[in-house]
Design an enzyme around this catalytic site. Sequence first.
Site, mmCIF file in Angstrom:
data_model
loop_
_atom_site.group_PDB
_atom_site.id
_atom_site.type_symbol
_atom_site.label_atom_id
_atom_site.label_comp_id
_atom_site.label_asym_id
_atom_site.label_seq_id
_atom_site.Cartn_x
_atom_site.Cartn_y
_atom_site.Cartn_z
ATOM 1 N N GLY A 1 0.814 -1.217 0.000
ATOM 2 C CA GLY A 1 0.000 0.000 0.000
ATOM 3 C C GLY A 1 0.847 1.266 0.000
ATOM 4 N N ASP B 1 -9.153 -2.696 -5.940
ATOM 5 C CA ASP B 1 -8.760 -2.187 -4.622
ATOM 6 C C ASP B 1 -9.976 -1.513 -3.984
ATOM 7 O OD1 ASP B 1 -7.726 -0.854 -2.440
ATOM 8 O OD2 ASP B 1 -5.965 -0.095 -3.494
ATOM 9 N N CYS C 1 21.049 19.736 1.494
ATOM 10 C CA CYS C 1 19.870 19.180 2.176
ATOM 11 C C CYS C 1 20.263 17.836 2.786
ATOM 12 C CB CYS C 1 18.711 19.011 1.193
ATOM 13 S SG CYS C 1 17.295 18.123 1.892
#
Length: 340
Positions: A35, A63, A283
């Site tokens: 999922g 689904d 970052c």
Amino acid sequence: MSSTAIVHDDDLMEPTLQSIVNQKTLRWIFVGGKGGVGKTTTSCSLAIQLAKARKSVLLISTDPAHNLSDAFGQKFGKEARLVDGFTNLSAMEVDPNGSLQDLLANGEGQGDDPMAGLGVGNMMQDLAFSIPGVDEAMSFAEVLKQVKSLSYEVIVFDTAPTGHTLRFLQFPTVLEKALAKLSQLSSQFGPMLNSILGARGGLPGGQNLDELLQKMESLRETIGEVNTQFKNPDMTTFVCVCIAEFLSLYETERMIQELTSYQIDTHAIVVNQLLFPKQGSDCEQCNARRKMQKKYLEQIEELYEDFNVVRMPLLVEEVRGKEKLEKFSDMLINPYVPPN
């Protein structure tokens, strides 16, 4: 002299889904995974590419979350409907938890549809509910009804999360065995059951047990035919979708092993949500995540060296609507090249 084209290993292992689009014999394509990894976006995008190469494509969601409507920005239901902006791509959303009573309702006015008319009363409904995987049965029954009445060249399944997907794929075999057992019981006890049902007014819709079993046998033959097609790599394949994280990789490996045990072909993996930080980026979180993703990507490439592994970037915006889906779908065919 054989007319089979010579396919080089380099072509088979290219990091795209081009080989699936080019394989004209394919009739059933399943897209599945854990999922939240981008199954619906991938299945919609693959269907868009197939629509460029095939006469007619049907995209089916099994689904319960039903994200097709959200992805295309268009409402779909249990009847196939053309996707806005396409002339040969249709979509539908099958409810796997749909009413079993609909399947077992009386058969008046249902014509020759072998799926219809299983009007068997409460006793048979109780029996049907006892069959393992009956929720997935509803999806499968709805799919078969559509496939029998409408002729699509290729059908793409946007499946439920991993466990449900595998049960759904196994169901044809389970139902074949269950219906074969019912047919056997009928041949042994049919006359006695007919006399009991006759005394109680028979089955709903005025059917007798023999008529009911004839319809069930017709259904069994249809399911048997589809099950055979599922196990034919020329007709069926499964596209695994994952992200470059441990749990997703673990689920993918488990799924591939189970698909192999069901004799269902799988040779393509789409890895979604990959980060490509710019060189010299400060970052820390981006660079740390990219380092982790590279580790799992290397494992995927090592484990599945004979698979088409497609690398898809993490995008700034959600992929919703025809235009964004078309852009995403292009990267399934033309590998993404990160900017310098």
